[in-house]
Design a protein around this motif. Structure first.
Motif, PDB file in Angstrom:
ATOM      1  N   TRP A  54       0.813  -1.216   0.000  1.00  0.00           N
ATOM      2  CA  TRP A  54       0.000   0.000   0.000  1.00  0.00           C
ATOM      3  C   TRP A  54       0.848   1.269   0.000  1.00  0.00           C
ATOM      4  O   TRP A  54       0.541   2.231  -0.706  1.00  0.00           O
ATOM      5  CB  TRP A  54      -0.960   0.009   1.194  1.00  0.00           C
ATOM      6  N   ASP A  55       1.945   1.289   0.777  1.00  0.00           N
ATOM      7  CA  ASP A  55       2.745   2.512   0.857  1.00  0.00           C
ATOM      8  C   ASP A  55       3.518   2.752  -0.444  1.00  0.00           C
ATOM      9  O   ASP A  55       3.679   3.898  -0.877  1.00  0.00           O
ATOM     10  CB  ASP A  55       3.689   2.481   2.056  1.00  0.00           C
ATOM     11  N   GLY A  56       3.978   1.681  -1.076  1.00  0.00           N
ATOM     12  CA  GLY A  56       4.636   1.839  -2.366  1.00  0.00           C
ATOM     13  C   GLY A  56       3.686   2.353  -3.436  1.00  0.00           C
ATOM     14  O   GLY A  56       4.087   3.113  -4.338  1.00  0.00           O
ATOM     15  N   ASN A  57       2.414   1.960  -3.346  1.00  0.00           N
ATOM     16  CA  ASN A  57       1.429   2.438  -4.324  1.00  0.00           C
ATOM     17  C   ASN A  57       1.289   3.959  -4.299  1.00  0.00           C
ATOM     18  O   ASN A  57       1.028   4.589  -5.327  1.00  0.00           O
ATOM     19  CB  ASN A  57       0.063   1.802  -4.048  1.00  0.00           C
ATOM     20  N   GLU A  58       1.461   4.540  -3.128  1.00  0.00           N
ATOM     21  CA  GLU A  58       1.275   5.987  -2.997  1.00  0.00           C
ATOM     22  C   GLU A  58       2.467   6.776  -3.534  1.00  0.00           C
ATOM     23  O   GLU A  58       2.396   8.005  -3.635  1.00  0.00           O
ATOM     24  CB  GLU A  58       0.991   6.341  -1.538  1.00  0.00           C
TER      25      GLU A  58
END
Length: 334
Positions: A54-58
Motif C-alpha cells: 500500500w505505501d509503495g502504491n502511494e
C-alpha cells in the motif's frame, strides 16, 4: 530532432496518475469494503493482503503531484486554490488510513477505533479524489494566470456524483483484489460484492459518459468531432468487453480475470478523461504548453525522470512478485 517536451511531460504525469489510481485504488477499495466484513479474522486477512504494497502504491501520487509543481507550475498554482478543501480532506484520509496500519495491531481494546480509521480514511480519500476529479472536469476559471473562482466552486451535484461513483469503482477494484488474493468464505463474499460494484461501476461510467460532454462545448466537440468520434464508438465497445470478462470471471470462479477486467475498466475511463481534456491541463482554461515550465527545466527534469520512473517500476514489480499468490491467513502484518 526536436521533442515536444510539454507533451512528453504531460504523458509522464498522466501515467503517474493512472498508476496511482489503479494501484492505490484497490487498497482504498479494501478499506471501503471493511464495514461489509464483521469478523476480525476476515478484516485481518484483508489488511494483510495490501500491507506489503500500500505505501509503495502511494509513490505515484507523490510523483504526479511533485511533477505537476515542477513541470507545470501554472497548472499547480491554479488547480490547488480551486481544490484546497477536497485535496486536504484526501490527505487527511490517507494519513488516518496509514496510521491505522501501524496501530491496529498494537491494541485490542482500541482496535475498533483503528478499524473506523482505516475504513473511514479510505472512504474520505476516495470520495475526495472523485470530487476533485469532478470539479476539474467541470472546468476551473483562470484569468491573468490566476484562479478566479470561489472557495466552494468545487462543490456541485456533478462533483459529488463523481465522488460517489469513484467510491463504487474503488470498491470494485478492492473486491476483485480480494477475490484474487484470498480464499474460502472471504473470497466468496468478495466475489458477490464485486458483482454488485461491477454493475454500479459500469452504470456510473455510462451516466458520466452522457453527462460530461454537455458540461462544456469543448467536450462535445472533442467526442463528436472527427476523428475523435471514432473513440466514442471504440471505447464503449471495449468497456462492454471488459465488463463481460469481469462477470464471466466472477461467475466461473476465476481468480485473476475479474481484477484484470476491472483494471481495464479504469484504464478506459482514464483514457476517456484524457481525450476530453486534451489539449488542456486545466480544463478549459490553460493548455499543456501554456502551463509548462521553460524547455531547459523540462529537459533537466526529464533526465531525472528517465532514471527515477524505471526504478519505481522495478521495485513495484519486484514487491508484487515477492508477495504474489494467496494470502496466508495465519501470517500477517505485525
Amino acid at each position: 530532432m526536436e521533442f515536444d517536451l510539454p507533451f512528453i511531460w504531460a504523458a509522464v504525469i498522466a501515467f503517474a496518475v493512472l498508476a496511482y489510481v489503479i494501484l492505490d485504488g484497490f487498497d482504498l477499495g479494501v478499506g471501503i469494503l471493511f464495514p461489509f466484513f464483521k469478523e476480525k479474522h476476515d478484516r485481518d486477512v484483508m489488511m494483510n493482503s495490501v500491507a506489503p504494497v500500500w505505501d509503495g502504491n502511494e509513490t505515484w501520487l507523490v510523483l504526479g503531484g511533485g511533477g505537476l509543481l515542477a513541470v507545470f507550475p501554472l497548472a499547480y498554482a491554479t488547480i490547488l486554490p480551486a481544490l484546497y478543501i477536497p485535496l486536504t480532506a484526501m490527505l487527511l484520509g490517507l494519513i488516518f488510513r496509514g496510521v491505522a496500519f501501524e496501530y491496529r495491531w498494537r491494541t485490542k481494546r482500541g482496535e475498533f477505533l483503528w478499524d473506523i480509521s482505516f475504513a473511514g480514511g479510505s472512504m474520505v480519500a476516495a470520495f475526495s479524489q472523485g470530487v476533485a476529479l469532478g470539479a476539474l472536469v467541470q472546468g476551473i476559471p483562470v484569468e491573468n494566470r490566476a484562479y478566479t473562482g470561489g472557495w466552494w466552486d468545487w462543490l456541485t451535484p456533478f462533483s459529488v456524483a463523481t465522488g460517489l461513483a469513484l467510491l463504487i469503482g474503488y470498491a470494485l477494484l478492492g473486491a476483485t483484489w480480494l477475490v484474487m488474493k484470498t480464499s474460502g468464505p472471504l473470497s466468496e463474499r468478495a466475489r458477490a460484492l464485486a458483482m454488485r460494484s461491477g454493475v454500479g461501476t459500469l452504470a456510473s461510467m455510462g451516466v458520466f459518459s452522457l453527462w460530461t460532454p454537455f458540461l462544456e462545448p469543448a467536450y462535445l466537440d472533442r467526442w463528436f468531432g472527427w476523428p475523435t468520434i471514432a473513440f466514442s464508438l471504440i471505447v464503449p465497445a471495449l468497456l462492454l468487453a471488459c465488463f463481460f470478462l469481469l462477470i464471466q470471471g466472477l461467475r466461473t470462479g476465476h481468480d485473476t480475470r475479474p481484477f484484470a477486467a476491472s483494471l481495464g475498466l479504469f484504464v478506459l475511463g482514464f483514457a476517456g478523461i484524457g481525450i476530453s481534456f486534451y489539449p488542456y491541463i486545466v480544463p478549459t482554461s490553460v493548455t499543456i504548453w501554456e502551463a509548462a515550465a521553460p524547455d531547459e527545466s523540462l529537459s533537466f527534469l526529464l533526465v531525472g525522470a528517465l532514471v527515477l520512473v524505471p526504478m519505481i517500476l522495478a521495485y513495484t514489480a519486484y514487491a508484487y512478485w515477492v508477495f504474489r499468490g494467496k494470502v496466508d491467513p495465519e501470517e500477517g502484518y505485525h
